[in-house]
Scaffold this motif. Structure first.
Motif, short mmCIF file in Angstrom:
data_model
loop_
_atom_site.label_atom_id
_atom_site.label_comp_id
_atom_site.label_asym_id
_atom_site.label_seq_id
_atom_site.Cartn_x
_atom_site.Cartn_y
_atom_site.Cartn_z
N UNK A 1 -49.30 47.87 28.82
CA UNK A 1 -48.82 48.27 27.50
C UNK A 1 -50.01 48.61 26.61
N UNK A 2 -49.90 49.70 25.86
CA UNK A 2 -50.97 50.14 24.96
C UNK A 2 -50.38 50.28 23.56
N UNK A 3 -51.13 49.80 22.54
CA UNK A 3 -50.56 49.72 21.20
C UNK A 3 -51.31 50.54 20.15
N UNK A 4 -52.44 51.15 20.50
CA UNK A 4 -53.17 51.95 19.53
C UNK A 4 -53.89 53.09 20.24
N UNK A 5 -54.24 54.12 19.48
CA UNK A 5 -54.94 55.26 20.07
C UNK A 5 -56.32 54.85 20.58
N UNK A 6 -56.98 53.92 19.86
CA UNK A 6 -58.30 53.46 20.31
C UNK A 6 -58.20 52.74 21.65
N UNK A 7 -57.16 51.90 21.80
CA UNK A 7 -56.98 51.18 23.06
C UNK A 7 -56.71 52.16 24.20
N UNK A 8 -55.91 53.19 23.92
CA UNK A 8 -55.60 54.19 24.95
C UNK A 8 -56.86 54.93 25.38
N UNK A 9 -57.69 55.32 24.41
CA UNK A 9 -58.92 56.04 24.73
C UNK A 9 -59.87 55.18 25.55
N UNK A 10 -59.98 53.90 25.21
CA UNK A 10 -60.83 52.99 25.98
C UNK A 10 -60.30 52.82 27.39
#
Length: 253
Positions: free
Chosen positions: A188-197
């Motif tokens: 599960x991903x909750x933010x654009x920064x987390x997705x990019x990382x």
């Protein structure tokens, strides 16, 4: 990585501190980003480009990557080796000339409720049937070494993944639902920064889980929510473009 031409022990140590531990992970790096992360006055963009180029040569020699310049018949041979993952629908497969291509990015677009996530769930069950389950891989000596069974990574930005739905689809297709679910790695991903990382570190997960298919549902929703208004459009598109470019490089290997 010790076999990469002209690589120094100091550079190896710095790469490992960045958790870059294989030629696969190094070959798909961006020279400018790698130079920035290593942060050494003696390791500039040109040095990074040369190192990545030498790494890619190793993969080309082992026929994992295509040559820099390939003839048309070489490209045809490569195209003929590409396999396809079934969508679970014979009509949809026919529309896609056999299903979703490997070594490529496929975008599924449509209105809310049109069945995009349903296709992803069906693909989870159908694609596993084309993947190896023995986890065996040949090493340099020609002997078999144990690896994890081939798997799927499901990156979920909208909380759409339902394990029970995959279970139902597998049962309908007379497949082993428990085996399929064991080989799906969900995040599960909750933010654009987390997705990019996560996208940036994806090569490590692909190697760790012996992944053959990556599903992102969806890649744009978080950026659309966080970058609203025309003033943020350029930054949003730039960040999306970087992620897609990385995914394209991953698919090439």
């Amino acid at each position: 990585m010790e076999k990469i031409p002209d690589i120094t022990s100091d550079t190896l140590d710095k790469l490992r501190k960045l958790d870059i531990n294989s030629v696969y992970q190094l070959a798909i790096q961006s020279p400018s980003e790698l130079a920035l992360e290593i942060n050494d006055v003696y390791f500039d963009v040109e040095s990074a480009a040369r190192l990545i180029g030498n790494t890619r040569k190793i993969l080309i020699e082992n026929k994992i990557l295509s040559k820099e310049f390939s003839t048309g018949d070489d490209l045809l041979e490569k195209r003929n080796k590409i396999s396809r993952y079934s969508t679970g629908s014979s009509h949809f497969d026919a529309f896609l000339n056999g299903g979703f291509e490997t070594q490529s990015i496929t975008e599924i677009a449509g209105e809310f409720g049109s069945g995009k996530s349903q296709i992803c769930h069906t693909l989870c069950a159908a694609a596993i049937t084309l993947m190896k389950n023995d986890g065996l891989d040949a090493n340099d000596n020609g002997c078999s070494t144990q690896r994890a069974p081939e798997s799927i990574i499901f990156i979920d930005t909208e909380n759409t993944f339902r394990a029970d739905r995959v279970y139902q689809i597998a049962e309908q297709k007379n497949l082993d639902p428990k085996d399929i679910l064991k080989r799906i790695y969900h995040c599960n991903v909750y933010s654009s920064e987390q997705l990019e990382l996560l996208i940036n570190d994806l090569p490590k997960s692909i190697e760790q889980y012996n992944t053959r298919l990556v599903i992102v549902d969806s890649i744009i929703s978080l950026h659309r929510a966080e970058f609203s208004g025309r003033g943020t459009l350029a930054e949003r598109q730039q960040r999306l473009g970087k992620m897609l470019n990385k995914l394209r490089r991953y698919a090439d290997i």
